[in-house]
Write an enzyme that holds these catalytic residues in place. Sequence first.
Site, PDB file in Angstrom:
ATOM      1  N   CYS A 186      48.923  -4.663   6.084  1.00  0.00           N
ATOM      2  CA  CYS A 186      49.496  -4.374   4.760  1.00  0.00           C
ATOM      3  C   CYS A 186      50.977  -4.018   4.850  1.00  0.00           C
ATOM      4  O   CYS A 186      51.730  -4.259   3.908  1.00  0.00           O
ATOM      5  CB  CYS A 186      48.727  -3.234   4.092  1.00  0.00           C
ATOM      6  SG  CYS A 186      47.101  -3.720   3.465  1.00  0.00           S
ATOM      7  N   CYS A 322      60.037  -5.427  13.992  1.00  0.00           N
ATOM      8  CA  CYS A 322      59.426  -5.710  12.681  1.00  0.00           C
ATOM      9  C   CYS A 322      59.108  -4.352  12.074  1.00  0.00           C
ATOM     10  O   CYS A 322      59.641  -3.332  12.514  1.00  0.00           O
ATOM     11  CB  CYS A 322      58.178  -6.592  12.836  1.00  0.00           C
ATOM     12  SG  CYS A 322      56.809  -5.781  13.691  1.00  0.00           S
TER      13      CYS A 322
END
Length: 357
Positions: A186, A322
């Site tokens: 998510c 990331c």
Amino acid sequence: MLSKQEKIQYHRHLILDQIGESGQEKLRKSKVLVIGAGGLGCPILQYLTAAGVGTIGIVDGDMIDQTNLQRQILYTVSDIGKPKARVAAERLTQLNPHISLVVYEDFLNVENAIALFEQYDIIVDGSDNFPTRYLVNDACVLTDKPLVFGSIFKFQGQVSVFNFQGSGTYRCLYPTPPTPDTVPNCSDVGVLGVLSGIIGSLQANEVIKLITEIGKPLVDTLLYFDALTLEQQQVSFKKDTGIHISSLEASYESFCGGIVDVNQVQITAEEAQKTLDSYTVLDVRSYEEYELENIGGVHIPLDELDDRYEEIPDQKPVLVCCSSGRRSALAIDVLQVELESTQFVNLKDGLDRYFNL
């Protein structure tokens, strides 16, 4: 026996024919362990606390991040940087002082799972990753505890009850985990905030049904919910008698392929902030994530690396980042094949951690 104050607190339960004082006593005597105090964990914890579950354990080693506030409604801006489990317990005590809240400021792992689960009657999975889901499932099987499962992804959610009185388990539905590049987290693709509340509330509902022995629990049934259409589907499944769990996996990260190359070099966000000039930064997040906040360097989204890896300078070691450290680990596995002479370093726990130091 319920005290006078408890009878006032639980009055709306006590006047329900299906619950009454006997059902409320069952809730008071029950012990429930909630894995995760995040998007799902917050509504699970709030409603189990309000319902009067006597002992609630909270397992979460994470700290509150500003990005959590969009859906994790137990927390406020003033809580950023504080431990989720501890802050959650403080808030919940204000909601219901008649119950006991046990805080575990650790992530669930192979070493602590069995000992923790043995102390509780029901386990509720509010985790957000496959290694933890498989670990929770297996530990529930080995300790013979019912598991109330929930998961969310973008606009869809799932709920089920596993391992209840010999019923099917998570592995009956998903015998093997998906590869890491097929189902993003998510934190990588986003999730509708209110979906956490809907699915978490449904999980709390299943727990209350199991404890008070009312209704029909989602046993051998997976509920799908779509927040965009409000459509719901219930899919039945059968227990797979060919699946036998005799022990926990040695490493659920390895089992789920969390990091393909266990020899990857990693540095923490704290280390990266001190030595950032020593690296070429490669950000593999999406364009939207990069525009929102970044630390500079080269930006190539993960799904474009195969075509654009030649754009990466090789004068310095390359720090790949990331949001969480998952996509960057996958990126390094790709790049090490194409750029064998370049040194790649993964930003452990990702930019979410970096930006909140």
